[in-house]
Motif scaffolding. Structure first.
Motif, short mmCIF file in Angstrom:
data_model
loop_
_atom_site.label_atom_id
_atom_site.label_comp_id
_atom_site.label_asym_id
_atom_site.label_seq_id
_atom_site.Cartn_x
_atom_site.Cartn_y
_atom_site.Cartn_z
N ALA A 52 1.09 2.19 6.99
CA ALA A 52 2.07 2.92 7.79
C ALA A 52 3.13 3.60 6.92
O ALA A 52 3.48 4.76 7.15
CB ALA A 52 2.74 1.96 8.78
N PHE A 53 3.66 2.90 5.93
CA PHE A 53 4.74 3.45 5.09
C PHE A 53 4.45 3.19 3.61
O PHE A 53 5.07 2.33 2.99
CB PHE A 53 6.08 2.80 5.45
CG PHE A 53 6.67 3.26 6.76
CD1 PHE A 53 7.59 4.30 6.78
CD2 PHE A 53 6.31 2.65 7.95
CE1 PHE A 53 8.16 4.72 7.98
CE2 PHE A 53 6.85 3.06 9.15
CZ PHE A 53 7.78 4.10 9.17
N PRO A 54 3.51 3.97 3.03
CA PRO A 54 3.21 3.74 1.60
C PRO A 54 4.43 3.93 0.71
O PRO A 54 4.53 3.31 -0.34
CB PRO A 54 2.11 4.77 1.29
CG PRO A 54 2.01 5.65 2.47
CD PRO A 54 2.65 5.00 3.63
N ASP A 55 5.39 4.76 1.15
CA ASP A 55 6.59 4.98 0.33
C ASP A 55 7.56 3.80 0.39
O ASP A 55 8.53 3.76 -0.35
CB ASP A 55 7.30 6.27 0.77
CG ASP A 55 7.60 6.29 2.26
OD1 ASP A 55 6.85 5.66 3.03
OD2 ASP A 55 8.61 6.91 2.64
N PHE A 93 -4.95 3.76 -0.82
CA PHE A 93 -3.95 3.80 0.25
C PHE A 93 -2.63 4.45 -0.19
O PHE A 93 -1.64 4.43 0.54
CB PHE A 93 -3.69 2.38 0.77
CG PHE A 93 -4.85 1.83 1.56
CD1 PHE A 93 -5.00 2.14 2.91
CD2 PHE A 93 -5.81 1.03 0.95
CE1 PHE A 93 -6.07 1.64 3.65
CE2 PHE A 93 -6.89 0.53 1.68
CZ PHE A 93 -7.03 0.83 3.03
N GLY A 94 -2.60 5.02 -1.40
CA GLY A 94 -1.43 5.79 -1.83
C GLY A 94 -0.20 4.95 -2.14
O GLY A 94 0.93 5.33 -1.80
N ILE A 95 -0.40 3.79 -2.78
CA ILE A 95 0.71 2.87 -3.08
C ILE A 95 0.99 2.86 -4.58
O ILE A 95 0.06 2.81 -5.39
CB ILE A 95 0.35 1.45 -2.59
CG1 ILE A 95 0.25 1.45 -1.06
CG2 ILE A 95 1.37 0.41 -3.06
CD1 ILE A 95 -0.43 0.22 -0.50
N GLU A 96 2.26 2.88 -4.94
CA GLU A 96 2.63 2.84 -6.37
C GLU A 96 2.38 1.42 -6.92
O GLU A 96 2.85 0.43 -6.34
CB GLU A 96 4.09 3.24 -6.56
CG GLU A 96 4.45 3.41 -8.01
CD GLU A 96 5.72 4.24 -8.25
OE1 GLU A 96 6.33 4.72 -7.27
OE2 GLU A 96 6.09 4.38 -9.43
N LEU A 97 1.67 1.34 -8.03
CA LEU A 97 1.27 0.05 -8.62
C LEU A 97 1.68 0.00 -10.08
O LEU A 97 1.52 0.98 -10.81
CB LEU A 97 -0.26 -0.10 -8.51
CG LEU A 97 -0.91 -1.17 -9.41
CD1 LEU A 97 -0.50 -2.58 -8.97
CD2 LEU A 97 -2.43 -1.03 -9.38
N ALA A 155 1.62 -1.76 10.16
CA ALA A 155 2.65 -1.39 11.14
C ALA A 155 4.07 -1.46 10.61
O ALA A 155 5.01 -1.10 11.32
CB ALA A 155 2.52 -2.32 12.36
N GLN A 156 4.24 -1.93 9.38
CA GLN A 156 5.56 -2.10 8.75
C GLN A 156 6.45 -3.03 9.58
O GLN A 156 7.67 -2.96 9.55
CB GLN A 156 6.25 -0.73 8.56
CG GLN A 156 7.33 -0.70 7.48
CD GLN A 156 6.78 -0.93 6.07
OE1 GLN A 156 5.62 -0.70 5.80
NE2 GLN A 156 7.63 -1.41 5.18
N CYS A 157 5.83 -3.92 10.34
CA CYS A 157 6.58 -4.86 11.18
C CYS A 157 6.03 -6.27 11.02
O CYS A 157 4.87 -6.46 10.68
CB CYS A 157 6.47 -4.47 12.66
SG CYS A 157 7.46 -3.03 13.07
N LEU A 158 6.90 -7.23 11.31
CA LEU A 158 6.54 -8.65 11.31
C LEU A 158 6.97 -9.26 12.63
O LEU A 158 8.01 -8.88 13.18
CB LEU A 158 7.32 -9.38 10.22
CG LEU A 158 6.79 -9.41 8.81
CD1 LEU A 158 7.80 -10.10 7.91
CD2 LEU A 158 5.45 -10.16 8.75
#
Ligand code: SF4
Length: 462
Positions: A52-55, A93-97, A155-158
């Motif tokens: 949902a929010f890769p940034d 998934f476009g995530i900084e690693l 979903a960027q939610c818990l």
């Protein structure tokens, strides 16, 4: 109405209350590492979901990385495979690693604050128990399981149960040779390893106010060992000074506006707490564990209580009424997300300068991140450790747990600056862990046995 930081931040991030009574909470920052994320990414693929929010999502490798040489491919095939899997997942998934060939790599709870990703008023999630560390900067930081990692990715939610808030005040000055680690071990000993269940721990009082962010991180890191879901310290001038200029922190006018908001988030005078506990800093001694959980500890000159748990005593080789002071050690480990920061290394280096590790002790210093390593080397700390007979390693979790090649063998006794002394934690099913401050580990390495660090401080500059 006056309120706590916990409730202000919780309410600001609450999306809705679910039929289960849990709150759906928006997560501001999601941190990933190689151990708890592969299955979560697989679940995303099974459902054809994206992130949902890769940034708002960042990844590092820490648990499995070798620390003797970090050149790729790793000789440890499992480490290479898990690192490769995280690389593929983050690329897809476009995530900084940050892997060991990147200057930002390190233990997830060291690099978050170091890079300014961790900020006051945030909700933070990571698939690791010691995520509570980030609360040192006034964030609500939750350690989560793999299925929750999937939820946050998707979903960027818990979905979380609301918590009660226990205010823990520590007041007064710590004596020389007594550190944040001793404070948190003392808190856990008194309140119990399950004493914090259902609570967020808010730490305050003049002792905590006077602590650096590094020291506050040591305190918050071990909240989970006291059963608390999270721990935090209200943001203040120390927090602002720590964050100013860090890569991901707001800059210029945005930083000043953020400081104004952070100030409003701090718990108000007169805020209601569900419980309050007070500790006297002057009564805290250098503290060491004798048992199989972080609550089983004693002040260095105290005997182990006569009613101590038999199984823990037998495993560790202690007797009721016996002492940890004077116990010979085989291994000394300075590192981990509890005590692998620059200030920890500086304090230990001051103590070992001009001394030498006992001949029978294997002693390791493992910086918590590459940034810690670079800064330590720029200050010559690595040479101090090497001259004293320590091994100077690359950044990672190392001997905190048995998931890489740094492990105890057989019944070795290890003085460790980490946070868990469970059976088998350091890789050998019969290996034994004594938790203590990094300065106490350094002192034990030199003496070859557990000693009171205060006896070695004469002539050491403060
Ligand atoms: S240093 Fe230890 S406690 Fe911290 S993240 Fe690594 S394994 Fe977990």
């Amino acid at each position: 109405m006056p309120d706590t930081l916990f409730r202000k931040v919780w309410n600001a991030h609450a999306v809705r209350v679910l039929p289960s009574g849990q709150t759906q909470l928006f997560v501001g920052l999601h941190l990933l590492h190689e151990v708890t994320s592969p299955q979560a990414f697989d679940m995303l693929r099974q459902h054809s979901w994206g992130v949902a929010f890769p940034d708002r999502t960042f990844a590092t490798v820490d648990h499995i990385v070798p620390t003797n040489t970090q050149r790729r491919p790793f000789l440890d095939l499992m480490a290479e495979e898990m690192t490769g899997a995280l690389e593929r997942n983050c690329r897809e998934f476009g995530i900084e690693l940050w892997t060991p060939d990147n200057a930002n790599q390190g233990i997830v709870h060291v690099i978050g604050p170091e890079l300014g990703l961790t900020q006051p008023g945030m909700t933070i999630a990571c698939g690791d128990s010691h995520t509570s560390t980030h609360g040192a900067l006034g964030a609500l930081a939750f350690g989560i399981g793999t299925s929750q990692v999937r939820d946050v990715l998707a979903a960027q939610c818990l979905a979380l149960e609301p918590l009660n808030v226990r205010r823990i005040d520590v007041n007064g000055r710590l004596a020389r040779g007594v550190y944040a680690k001793d404070v948190i071990l003392t808190i856990i000993r008194r309140l119990g390893v399950h004493g914090g269940v259902g609570y967020a721990y808010e730490y305050g009082g003049s002792t905590i106010d006077a602590m650096s962010i590094d020291e506050r991180m040591t305190i918050c890191n071990m909240s989970i060992e006291g059963g608390a879901r999270i721990g935090y310290v209200n943001p203040d001038a120390t927090t602002n000074a720590f964050l100013r200029g860090r890569r991901f922190a707001p800059a210029g006018g945005a930083f000043d506006r953020a400081v104004g908001w952070w100030r409003e988030l701090a718990s108000d005078p007169g805020a209601p707490y569900d419980d309050r506990v007070t500790f006297d800093a002057a009564a805290v001694e250098p503290t060491v564990t004798w048992g199989l959980n972080p609550g089983q500890s004693v002040g260095i000159h105290e005997p182990i209580t006569a009613s101590a748990d038999d199984e823990a005593l037998a495993f560790m080789g202690f007797t009721p009424g016996g002492r940890v002071n004077g116990t010979p050690i085989d291994v000394a480990f300075i590192g981990s997300c509890t005590n692998g920061r620059l200030s920890d290394l500086e304090e230990a280096a001051r103590l070992v300068r001009g001394r030498h590790v006992a001949p029978h002790v294997k002693a390791l210093v493992v910086p918590g991140s590459q940034a810690v390593s670079r800064e330590a080397e720029a200050r010559g700390l690595h040479q101090t450790f090497i001259d004293a007979g320590f091994e100077w390693r690359g950044a990672g979790c190392s001997m905190c747990l048995g998931m890489n090649t740094d492990r105890l063998e057989g019944r070795q006794m290890c003085a460790s600056s980490s946070n868990r002394n469970f059976k088998g934690r350091q890789g050998s099913p019969t290996g034994r862990t004594l938790l203590m401050s990094p300065a106490m580990v350094a002192a034990a390495a030199i003496a070859g046995a557990v000693v009171d660090v205060r006896d070695m401080l004469e002539g050491v500059p403060s």
